[in-house]
Design a protein around this motif. Structure first.
Motif: not given
Length: 441
Positions: A40-41, A46-47, A65-68, A366-367
């Motif tokens: 979601q982030l 951007f990343d 789909n992100y760097t971990s 997130l808020m």
């Protein structure tokens, strides 16, 4: 409702724009719900770079789909990894493995983004980065202007943020929000007891009818005590706060005092978020008539029993399933569950909380990220608590969020009174160790 969705969180994402000027450092447990939050982030910013806290040897799937960054432990060696590829081998303890992962992520990923003019927001579960961020910023001063702030999830992490007087950005915490203190604490207590029952069953034991020593009678500790009441346990409470001890006594539980006398096969549950089992307690056990006690952590870190780890390592050790029995020269035995890690995070096959349990918390987080992005220039470099700050409370309408959550899940509780700690207002201030004052926004 799909068990792998968080509708409240998704609604916040769908109502937001894409922020191409901001990247997220997310430090959290290596669990499916963390992976979901990362996705979601990634849609909003951007990343996102994810640092997984290595409570177990779980890995981040290659399909994400992100760097971990995460670590796996073999004996005393942690292998630090980026997207599954080995980066370093470290002979260290758990906390320094976490520090290593965070440092690598900042210097390998975020230094590049900072030099490109991107803003950085940190989302934390546990407050790990506060102890090292100043030193990293001394090596790379650009971080002092590129990091705009952090959003913290836990009480232990929020305490850590208070201690760091030289932080150069504001911290917004959900640790004392309405949902966290009255509803999530109920779920966490249930999960801790479920895991304790499972682990005891795996070594041929059971929890019912045992004497229980609960160290810490705060928001989670009291929820654990109430949960255990149905198992016919004789519950004793130890806390350093006189008012909290009086509350435990009023709730019908015995207050444990020095000289510390353990019952046979007593189950000790630490729930303070700090070193709670003292050397004095260990000496009392070794000198007393009790042969065996069990130790279990309901904390968010491997800290409840850290005072005695060095002494335990000198004992004969027998490992069985998720419990290790330490035998002292005089024949006394301490059975330590999950290596002293929090019980509800230790099983790599199971998440601590389900998606629908954590959905309101991630939505609040997130808020607050959105609030921080918009208002960080107006905030002083200190810690602000959702639930204790009128501006944050107006931006994050908790009662509306919880009402929507109840309706989505077909639930019916009175939020005003459910699982309400008698000293809730005092505990919500997180005014620990020393007097700490901070301004309203």
């Amino acid at each position: 409702m799909n068990k792998s969705e968080m509708p409240l969180l998704k609604s916040v994402v769908e109502c937001s724009e894409k922020f191409e000027d901001t990247v997220i450092l997310h430090i959290n447990h290596c669990m499916e719900n963390s992976f979901y939050l990362n996705r979601q982030l990634k849609e909003m910013f951007f990343d996102v770079i994810f640092v997984a806290v290595p409570y177990n040897n779980r890995i981040v799937p290659e399909t994400e789909n992100y760097t971990s960054y995460y670590a796996q432990k073999s004996k005393e060696i942690y292998t630090l990894k980026r997207n599954g590829k080995n980066l370093e081998y470290r002979n260290c303890d758990f906390i320094h493995a976490v520090y290593g992962l965070i440092s690598l992520a900042l210097e390998n990923e975020f230094l590049k983004y900072a030099n490109q003019g991107k803003k950085i927001i940190i989302i934390e579960d546990g407050g790990y980065h506060y102890n090292i961020i100043t030193k990293i910023a001394e090596r790379h001063p650009i971080f002092k202007t590129s990091i705009v702030g952090a959003v913290e999830q836990t009480t232990a992490g929020t305490k850590n943020s208070f201690k760091q007087n030289n932080l150069f950005y504001p911290v917004l915490s959900v640790a004392r929000s309405l949902y966290k203190t009255q509803i999530e604490s109920y779920f966490v207590a249930g999960r801790v007891i479920d895991e304790l029952k499972r682990m005891m069953h795996n070594i041929g034991r059971f929890i019912d009818f045992h004497s229980i020593l609960l160290i810490g009678y705060g928001i989670v500790g009291r929820s654990i005590a109430m949960n255990l009441a149905s198992s016919h346990n004789d519950i004793h409470v130890y806390d350093t706060d006189r008012d909290i001890c009086m509350t435990a006594n009023n709730d019908g539980f015995s207050v444990w005092k020095s000289p510390f006398i353990f019952c046979e096969n007593m189950i000790v549950i630490g729930s303070t978020g700090s070193s709670s089992f003292t050397s004095e307690m260990l000496c009392s056990f070794l000198k007393g008539n009790t042969k065996r006690i069990y130790l279990a952590s309901a904390s968010s870190k491997q800290v409840e029993f850290e005072n005695i780890f060095n002494l335990l390592e000198k004992c004969q050790k027998i490992v069985c399933e998720e419990a290790s029995t330490y035998i002292f020269p005089n024949g006394k035995e301490i059975v330590l569950f999950a290596e002293g890690y929090p019980l509800n995070f230790y099983d790599e096959l199971t998440d601590s909380l389900t998606f629908d349990m954590i959905d309101p918390v991630f939505s609040e987080i997130l808020m607050l990220v959105l609030f921080l992005k918009d208002k960080h220039k107006t905030l002083s470099n200190q810690t602000f608590l959702l639930g204790n700050n009128h501006v944050l409370n107006s931006f994050v309408p908790e009662k509306d969020i919880i009402c929507k959550w109840l309706k989505l899940n077909g639930l019916n509780i009175n939020v005003e009174t459910f699982n309400l700690h008698p000293l809730g207002d005092k505990l919500k201030k997180i005014n620990y160790e020393r007097k700490l004052y901070y301004k309203e926004i």
